[in-house]
Each structure stands twice: as C-alpha cells, then as structure tokens.
Design an enzyme around this catalytic site. Structure first.
Site, short mmCIF file in Angstrom:
data_model
loop_
_atom_site.label_atom_id
_atom_site.label_comp_id
_atom_site.label_asym_id
_atom_site.label_seq_id
_atom_site.Cartn_x
_atom_site.Cartn_y
_atom_site.Cartn_z
N ASP A 44 0.86 -1.18 0.00
CA ASP A 44 0.00 0.00 0.00
C ASP A 44 0.90 1.23 0.00
O ASP A 44 1.56 1.53 1.00
CB ASP A 44 -0.89 -0.02 1.24
CG ASP A 44 -1.78 1.21 1.35
OD1 ASP A 44 -1.72 2.09 0.47
OD2 ASP A 44 -2.54 1.30 2.34
N TYR A 69 -4.19 6.81 -9.65
CA TYR A 69 -5.64 6.81 -9.81
C TYR A 69 -5.92 7.51 -11.13
O TYR A 69 -5.61 8.69 -11.30
CB TYR A 69 -6.31 7.56 -8.66
CG TYR A 69 -7.83 7.51 -8.72
CD1 TYR A 69 -8.53 6.64 -7.89
CD2 TYR A 69 -8.55 8.31 -9.59
CE1 TYR A 69 -9.92 6.58 -7.94
CE2 TYR A 69 -9.93 8.25 -9.66
CZ TYR A 69 -10.60 7.38 -8.83
OH TYR A 69 -11.97 7.31 -8.89
N THR A 70 -6.50 6.80 -12.11
CA THR A 70 -6.60 7.33 -13.47
C THR A 70 -8.03 7.48 -13.99
O THR A 70 -8.21 7.84 -15.15
CB THR A 70 -5.81 6.44 -14.45
OG1 THR A 70 -6.32 5.10 -14.38
CG2 THR A 70 -4.33 6.44 -14.11
N THR A 110 1.65 12.97 -16.01
CA THR A 110 0.67 13.04 -17.09
C THR A 110 0.63 14.39 -17.80
O THR A 110 1.00 15.42 -17.22
CB THR A 110 -0.74 12.76 -16.52
OG1 THR A 110 -1.74 12.93 -17.52
CG2 THR A 110 -1.05 13.71 -15.38
N TYR A 135 -8.03 15.12 -11.32
CA TYR A 135 -6.94 14.24 -11.73
C TYR A 135 -5.68 15.02 -12.05
O TYR A 135 -4.59 14.74 -11.51
CB TYR A 135 -7.37 13.42 -12.94
CG TYR A 135 -6.25 12.61 -13.55
CD1 TYR A 135 -5.70 11.53 -12.88
CD2 TYR A 135 -5.73 12.93 -14.80
CE1 TYR A 135 -4.66 10.78 -13.42
CE2 TYR A 135 -4.70 12.20 -15.36
CZ TYR A 135 -4.18 11.12 -14.67
OH TYR A 135 -3.14 10.40 -15.22
#
Length: 296
Positions: A44, A69-70, A110, A135
């Site tokens: 984790d 997380y996407t 990203t 995001y």
C-alpha cells in the site's frame, strides 16, 4: 541493484514485467491487487511504514512508481479523496523513503498537468502547468511533493497511455469498432497516443543503464506525432480490419463530461531524447504492434 515497481498489475507495470525479464538488476513487483500467473508483493503506497519496511528489508535503491488513480471522470464526482491520496500524497511518501536511503524515484506523471491555457505548440518541461480537474491537479501536486522531499528523482510525464493490458482507449475502440455500425469520436482534442511498452523500455534504459546520475528532473515521453481521438480511432479500426464501422468526427461538447479535458496536450520530447539518447517510435508504428499483440 534492487528496484521496486509499484502498480505492477496495471498497464505500465505489466509492460515493466516483460522488459525487465533479462535485467541484471533485481525487480520486486508490488501492487494492492493480485494477478493470476504473476508474482506480486502486496504494498500500500499510502502507508509510509509499509514502504519503508519493504525498502529496508530488500535494500531497495530505486522505486519506479507506475501506480496512479486514473479514472478522470470518477475523480470529479465520487473519489476526490482517494485520487488525492494515491496521486498527490503517496508519491511524496515514496520520495521520502528514497531520500532516507539515498535512492532514486522514477515517477510517471501526465499531460493533464497542462490544459487550462489553449496551447498550440508542444508543451515543454519548464512550462507552467495549469491543470484542470481533480486528476490533473492531484498529479501536479504529486510532482511537487516529490521535489519537496529532496530525493533523486526522474518524473516522466506521458499521455494517452494504452497497451494489451487493463482497460484503455485502444482496447475499448477495438471492441466498439467491431460491434457498432457507427461511432462518433471527438476531433477537437489533440495529443499523442503512447504505447506503454515503449515507455517501459525508456524507463529501463534510464534505470538499468544507470543514466540518471546527474540527469535527474522532469522529462516528457510519449510516442512521436500528433493526432485527435478521432484519428486514433480511425487507425485502430484500420489496423484491426474493422472497416464496416462508420467512424465520424464530432465536437467534445457533444459528450458531456464531469471534467474538461485538455484540447491540446502534445508533449515536447527534445529533452528526454537528447539526455538519454532515446529513439522514440512514431505512434502509428507502435499502434500496429500493440494491435498485433492483442490479436495474437
């Protein structure tokens, strides 16, 4: 050297399993989920004690963070807290442990850190990021938390990631173009599809080749070229032989979404190519290879 990979059961993590098979280094693949047929150590990444324990026990000198997380839309409506924990907080914890061990963190970010301004030229690493949406904002905060931790780091921003593994645009469109008579796909959002296998190879070149010494910082990596989601879909259909589907361009406002996506997020890759001597494939060449792999 022992290298720990997080998010090993995702798109990029699975490609990392493939490209590191013959590495001189020892790789430990971790995730919070298990995967049939693959050895996965549970970790984790939001628990710094767990990170520290596995890093110390295995003398980890490098962490490659493929976890994220996407789900861009869900982050806006349901899971902002979870998205922030994974994308913003966890990278800082990984960086803190690497700082303690004088190790390297390779973190995948990203193109969504850009997007608010109407860019029309490829985005550089030193360009001010103005993300739109949860995001993009949390990924930007993750970058900042890594830098603040003071470890050696390489942040690789990428875009439009797809592969044979998991859920992604390429696999979705392979199914839709095979089963639908007609599809409307947006043409007013432009970027570059990135084959996760190509990104994994670039990461291995940097890490296994120990090319990061003196070259830490932020870099951009995507495949070469520019296209819209419409163009991407047309090529997916062409290379898969799904010629019966009528694919038509449409505007993004015809598909209401909880988040506004960047209209132009092409990444300038000059820095990564010049620093590490990386040859980057053109996006259609890589797409052909991926579709061939999926079909076989």
């Amino acid at each position: 050297m022992t290298i720990l990979v997080t998010g090993a059961n995702g798109q990029l993590g699975n490609e990392m399993r493939l490209v590191t098979a013959g590495s001189k280094n020892r790789y430990i693949f971790t995730d919070v989920t298990s995967q049939e047929g693959c050895e996965t150590t549970h970790l984790d990444i939001t628990d710094i004690d767990a990170i520290r324990a596995i890093a110390n026990a295995n003398d980890v000198k490098c962490i490659i963070n493929c976890a994220a997380y996407t789900n861009v839309d869900k982050a806006e409506t349901d899971d902002e807290a979870i998205c922030s924990k994974i994308n913003a907080v966890a990278p800082g914890l990984l960086a803190q442990v690497m700082a303690e061990r004088d190790g390297l963190l390779v973190h995948v970010s990203t193109d969504y850190v850009f997007g608010k301004e109407p860019y029309n030229t490829p985005c550089r690493e030193d360009q001010q990021g103005t993300p739109i949406g949860v995001y993009g904002r949390t990924k930007k905060e993750g970058e900042q938390s890594i830098i603040a931790a003071g470890c050696k780091y390489i942040i690789l921003r990428t875009s439009w990631l797809y592969s044979e593994f998991g859920k992604n645009f390429c696999k979705t469109m392979l199914n839709l173009t095979a089963t639908k008579e007609r599809l409307n796909v947006v043409f007013d959002q432009c970027g570059t599809p990135t084959y996760a296998l190509d990104l994994a190879k670039a990461i291995c070149r940097i890490v296994d080749g120990e090319m990061y010494e003196g070259n830490t910082g932020i870099y951009h990596y995507s495949n070469e070229g520019v296209c819209s989601w419409y163009d991407f879909t047309k090529m997916i259909a062409e290379y898969s032989g799904h010629n019966a589907c009528d694919i038509r361009p449409c505007h993004s406002d015809e598909f209401p979404s909880p988040v506004k996506r960047p209209s132009y997020s092409v990444l300038d890759k000059t820095k990564v190519k010049e620093t590490f001597g990386i040859e980057i494939p053109y996006w259609t060449d890589s797409l052909k290879k991926c579709i061939s792999n999926i079909k076989s």
